[in-house]
Structures are given as structure tokens and as C-alpha cells.
Scaffold this motif. Structure first.
Motif, short mmCIF file in Angstrom:
data_model
loop_
_atom_site.label_atom_id
_atom_site.label_comp_id
_atom_site.label_asym_id
_atom_site.label_seq_id
_atom_site.Cartn_x
_atom_site.Cartn_y
_atom_site.Cartn_z
N GLY A 1 37.66 6.28 -47.98
CA GLY A 1 36.65 6.77 -47.06
C GLY A 1 36.71 8.28 -46.86
N PRO B 1 32.88 4.82 -45.09
CA PRO B 1 33.99 3.98 -44.64
C PRO B 1 34.89 3.57 -45.81
N LYS C 1 32.72 -3.02 -45.48
CA LYS C 1 32.73 -2.94 -44.01
C LYS C 1 31.84 -4.02 -43.40
#
Length: 632
Positions: free
Chosen positions: A132, A147, A193
């Protein structure tokens, strides 16, 4: 969900492929042959086009080959393949792998990876993860940052997630993807995510959590560590062609070459497959930078064993200036004793003098040719040199050099010194050059670095001059098809002195040149046919499946390093005086470009408002007071 208790695992591999020319290079079936031993079915989805040979290659591995329009990048290729099967059919599989062509490998059998991951209780997994980044460089990621995520070049989804409403909805509602940034922002960066937030468990085969503080991108920047110590089975194509800023912002630029050398020395993987693909599809300037194709070898002692009788070697040298004959003949003495020396000259007087001095080159065989004075060294090479191309394994091409347009004349003399010293610096050094060619079968041409002293400094960043379009057109005429980019320097022998394999320049010698093809003298302007050929040499090498490299001997490299450091330091101080101190090269380069762009924009706006006579008068006064030259 674990798979180690299932006797016959049903695993579908959806392989996304793209090549601008539709060609399937050897690294692709090599990877798929290994993956085939670990799955029950392979489905190939190709964006764009596929050659008949490419389709035949895939058909040997699987009957399931789909070619679709080149839209949506890998994201919509996966979506199309999933829709082709349908959710009911996909429910029959224990695992579906989404993988693509952007990896080389495997360095270790995929069976080791699958056996390990079968034992892990997960819903989806991959090989590596990206740790990330605190911001979104693409402006496409809904979180406003990148992320941590499993890299989308290989994601494996198990039945528990494959049959879920969330997974179905994710693909059914996948928005249109029109750019690489959108492919990242709408899929790769968010997939992990989102599904972890839905409650699905994930993992990666190569754990790099301990490297979070070292790098956000382990597969790119710690590739040697991953391959050597963590048994990572793949490495990225992008490692050889990524934006070099990505390296310089994080390291010295060593990751790719260190990884390459480890694979070469320790893994059972044919790196010729890597060269085959990169040289066909990518820009030589990118490859050269990432692989640091700069050879520095001793001038005064040989590091390679004697190469006598191992290969046929020649020096082709063109001499125009009478006062350069002795210097050229002295450098010719650096050739091995078993080499042939072919000297061309347009002057009968020169020919007589050269023949008188030829005894100095004994036992080398010497031939002197009187040729037409049209086309300079280029015609001497392409016409007079043509009959010799199939007689030798390695050839050095040289010519006398005077750069008359610059004063003092020492400027041109130093350019000549740079070329001759780094091509024919000594017998030991020449032996080292020959030895390097023998050690590296993909090496096609070695040349001195481009000039950078005095007025030649202006070449840096403008290597094409006015020669991009004429070089590109000539390449098409000669059936040379490799990646050219006006924003990236041609890796070419500026000065036209180089060592080469004749096969690497075959496209140039297949044409039957005539002296009338070359411009008459005087010929001092940029953008001519001669300048196009000068830049085309390196692209011919690449089109034949070879790479080009810079070469220097150690004593000259000391001079070059001093010059590079001095010029960079002086330029940095100039930048600091203009925009203030910057901690990183990338930021300094970005800011100075923006500053210049802003100044130019302001200048053009003011210039449109003020009448021309008044503007010229103001400019004259401004410059007389020491004003900057950018007020044009």
C-alpha cells in the motif's frame, strides 16, 4: 476453506494475455505448461489479436482460447471469461485462478506453492502483496490511497467466495475501465480490502509483512530477497521496463540486475526467454537503464583467457583526413594478431601512405580500398564493408574524426579520444571486449557513451535532434520493427564507432546501397539521412534479438565519472537557486519542469497582449540588464 483434504481438486485457471502484435513468446507456454500440471482446465482470454502461430501455441495447452476486443485491460478480460462460464458452471470448481502475462517464471515448480496453499484455511490468496501507499497516484481509488492488496497478476479464489453473492455482484457491477489507472483503482487496489471487509479470509504464498518498513512493493524492490530466501516462483516483466524514477525514489537501481544475476547463476530458468520478449516488445533505453548495460573493463590487463582462433575478427576503418592516418594506424595495433584490417579511404594519396605503413600491422592481414567520397563513414561502412559481413563473427568499425563546427578544435579531438580509447584502447582491452561478446550471446553491439563535454552537453536530453521521423521511416523501409519513443534516447553509437556482431546489423546490409543514396558534400546540417542511419544502428541490433551496451575502460571511466558528477552537482546548484532545495531528484526534476512551463505560459500570454515592436524593445533592454534568455 482448505483443499488438502480434497482428493481431486478441480481448479480452473483463467489466463489473460495481451501482446500488441499478437505474438506468443516462449515464456508464456513455459509458464502454462507448469501451471497445467496443477489444474484441471485452462482458459486463455486474449485482448486484441492473436497470430495463427500464437493461437496454435495456446491450442497445444488448451482448447479454450478466446480473443476479444482490446478494451477494459485485464479486468474486463477476467469479467468476460467468468461470464463465459457462468456462475452455475463456476460453482463446480474448488478454485479459480485469475492470472496474467505480466510475470516470468516459474523459477520453482508451482506444485510447491499449491501444495503449501492447499493446507491454508483461506477464501482467496495470491503469490505476493503490495503493502500500500498513503496516497492515490491515479486519482481512481475510492479510498484516496492505495490499501495493502494481493497483486492481481495472480489471484486464486476458492469455492466459498466464488459462490458468494458478494463475488457475483462485484463482477456484475464492474464499471467500465478505460485506463491503466482505472484498472488499478477499480479492481487491483480494492479487491483485497473489499472482500476482507465482507468477511472472507486471504493470504499470500510469499509473506513479506516483515518488509513493510523497507518497501511498499517487495516484488519489485526486494525481488532478490523474495526469490532467494522466500522461494517466490515469479518475477515481474515490469522490473525491466518500469519508470526509472520508481527505482531512484527508493534505491540505487540495483534490484533488477541483482535479481537477474541470481536467477542466471542459481535457477533452472532460461533467461533467453526474457530477452526474447523484452527486446521484441520494449524500449531499449528502458531495458539498458534497468539492467545497467554499461561495461567497464581493464585497459592494462586481460580478464578473459586468450580468444585467439576462437572467432573470426576484423577491424573496418575509414580514414578521410591525411593527418589522422598515423593515429588511426596506432590504434589499429590494438587488434589481435589474428584479426583482419580493412581500411577505406577516398584519396589515392591516403591509400599510398596507408599501404606504406601497413607493415606495422603485421602479422594482421591488411586490405586498403579506395572508395567514392560520398556518404562519409556511413557509406564506407554500408557499401565498402558489405562484402565482409558474412566473413567474421565480430567486427569493430572505426573512422577518423574531426568536429570542425566547434572551437577550440580540442572539443572535437576529445570526442575522437573518447571513441578510440573505448573501442581500441589497448590489446588487453580489446581482448576483454571480445571476451565479453563470447560470454554473452545476446550482446549485439558495444559503443562508447555519448559525448557530454563542451557543446556536446546539449545532446543529453535531445539525442534524437531532428531525426526521429526520418529514423522511424527508414526503419519501416528496412523492415525494422521495434519500439521507438521520441521521449527516450536511442541507444545508438553517436559518433558511429562500435563493436558488433554482423548478424545484429543484418537488416541494414540486406539492402543493396549505392553511393547515390547518400547526400553530396557539404553535409553539415542535422536531420539528414546519415543521422538517421547513425541512430538506427541500435534499433537494428534490437530487431535481431540482441541488446546494445556502453563500454569504457577503467581509466576512461574515472574521467567520465568525474564529469558526470561535476555536471550533475552544478546543475543541482542551479536548480536550487531557481526553485529552492529539493531532497530528491524526482521532485527536483518535476518542480523545475513546472517552473519552466509556468514561465513560458506567462510569457506567451503577455506577448499576445503587447504589440510586437514594444515587446522587442522591452526584450532588448531586459537582456542588456542581464535578464534570462527564456524571454524570447
Amino acid at each position: 476453506m482448505r483443499l488438502d483434504q480434497i482428493k481431486d481438486i478441480k481448479r480452473l485457471v483463467i489466463y489473460f494475455f495481451y501482446d500488441a502484435d499478437g505474438i506468443v513468446d516462449r515464456y508464456v507456454p513455459y509458464m502454462l505448461e507448469d501451471i497445467k500440471r496443477n489444474c484441471s482446465e485452462i482458459f486463455v482470454v486474449c485482448n486484441g489479436k492473436l497470430t495463427p502461430e500464437g493461437r496454435a501455441t495456446f491450442k497445444k495447452l488448451t482448447p479454450n482460447v478466446m480473443v476479444r476486443e482490446n478494451t477494459g485491460f485485464d479486468v474486463w478480460a477476467y469479467k468476460t471469461a467468468l461470464e463465459h462460464y457462468g456462475w452455475d458452471k463456476l460453482a463446480e470448481y474448488d478454485e479459480v485462478v485469475l492470472m496474467n502475462f505480466t510475470m516470468f517464471g516459474p523459477l520453482y515448480p508451482f506444485s510447491e506453492m499449491f501444495e503449501e496453499m492447499n493446507r491454508r484455511d483461506v477464501d482467496f490468496w495470491g503469490i505476493t502483496k503490495h503493502h500500500g501507499f498513503p496516497f492515490d497516484p491515479f486519482g481512481t481509488i475510492p479510498y484516496g490511497y492505495i490499501p495493502e492488496h494481493i497483486q492481481s497478476s495472480f489471484i486464486c479464489v476458492r469455492r466459498t467466495m466464488l459462490n458468494s453473492l458478494e463475488f457475483h455482484r462485484y463482477w456484475e457491477k464492474m464499471p467500465e475501465v478505460k485506463s491503466y489507472g482505472e484498472a488499478v483503482g477499480k479492481h487491483e487496489a480494492i479487491f483485497t480490502k473489499q472482500f476482507k471487509e465482507y468477511g472472507f479470509k486471504s493470504d499470500v504464498y510469499v509473506n513479506t509483512d516483515d518488509l513493510k518498513d523497507y518497501t511498499h512493493y517487495p516484488l519489485m524492490l526486494e525481488s532478490l530477497e523474495l526469490i532467494k530466501n522466500r522461494h517466490c516462483p515469479v518475477f515481474k516483466r515490469k522490473a525491466f521496463t518500469n519508470e526509472y524514477y520508481e527505482f531512484l525514489n527508493c534505491c540505487l537501481g540495483e534490484p533488477t540486475v541483482e535479481m537477474y544475476e541470481y536467477i542466471r547463476d542459481n535457477c533452472d530458468y532460461k533467461l533467453s526467454m526474457v530477452w526474447e520478449n523484452l527486446l521484441r516488445t520494449d524500449n531499449m533505453a528502458d531495458i539498458k537503464n534497468r539492467m545497467h548495460l554499461n561495461y567497464i573493463m581493464p585497459r592494462d590487463f586481460a580478464i578473459y583467457p586468450t580468444v585467439k582462433n576462437k572467432c573470426r575478427i576484423a577491424l573496418i576503418m575509414h580514414i578521410y583526413f591525411e593527418d589522422q592516418i598515423e593515429s588511426c594506424m596506432n590504434y589499429a595495433l590494438s587488434m589481435p594478431n589474428n584479426a583482419d584490417v580493412i581500411i577505406t579511404t577516398p584519396s589515392a594519396t591516403n591509400k599510398s601512405q596507408i599501404l606504406r605503413m601497413a607493415e606495422r600491422l603485421t602479422p594482421r592481414k591488411v586490405e586498403v580500398l579506395q572508395i567514392e567520397n560520398r556518404g562519409r563513414d556511413v557509406s564506407a561502412f554500408l557499401i565498402a564493408g558489405a562484402p565482409y559481413m558474412d566473413k567474421y563473427d565480430l567486427i569493430c568499425f572505426m573512422h577518423d574524426k574531426k568536429t570542425k563546427q566547434f572551437e577550440p578544435y580540442t572539443i572535437g579531438k576529445s570526442f575522437s579520444y573518447k571513441c578510440f580509447e573505448n573501442m581500441l584502447g589497448s590489446q588487453e582491452y580489446v581482448q576483454n571486449i571480445i571476451g565479453r561478446f563470447l560470454a554473452e550471446p545476446r550482446l549485439g553491439m558495444m559503443m562508447p557513451p555519448p559525448p557530454n563535454h563542451a557543446a556536446f552537453f546539449g545532446i543529453l536530453g535531445t539525442e534524437w535532434g531532428s531525426n526521429f521521423q526520418n529514423t522511424k521511416s527508414l526503419a519501416e523501409d528496412l523492415n525494422i520493427h521495434v519500439k521507438m519513443d521520441e521521449q527516450k534516447e536511442p541507444i545508438a553509437p553517436l559518433g558511429t564507432m562500435f563493436w558488433f556482431r554482423p548478424d545484429a546489423l543484418k537488416p541494414l546490409f540486406q539492402k543493396k546501397w549505392a553511393y547515390k543514396d547518400f547526400p553530396k558534400e557539404p553535409n553539415e546540417n542535422d536531420g539528414t539521412f546519415l543521422h538517421a542511419i547513425e541512430r538506427l544502428y541500435g534499433f537494428s541490433v534490437q530487431s535481431q534479438g540482441y541488446y546494445s551496451a556502453w563500454v569504457m575502460h577503467d581509466r576512461f571511466a574515472a574521467i567520465e565519472l568525474t564529469n558526470y558528477h561535476f555536471m550533475l552537482r552544478e546543475m543541482s546548484m542551479s536548480v536550487y537557486g531557481t526553485i529552492g532545495h529539493r531532497a530528491g531528484f524526482a521532485q527536483a526534476a518535476y518542480d523545475i519542469r513546472n517552473t519552466i512551463s509556468l514561465r513560458l505560459m506567462i510569457k506567451h500570454k503577455i506577448k499576445r497582449i503587447i504589440p510586437s515592436p514594444i515587446w522587442r524593445a522591452m526584450r532588448k533592454v531586459y537582456r542588456s540588464l542581464g535578464g534570462k534568455k527564456w524571454v524570447g
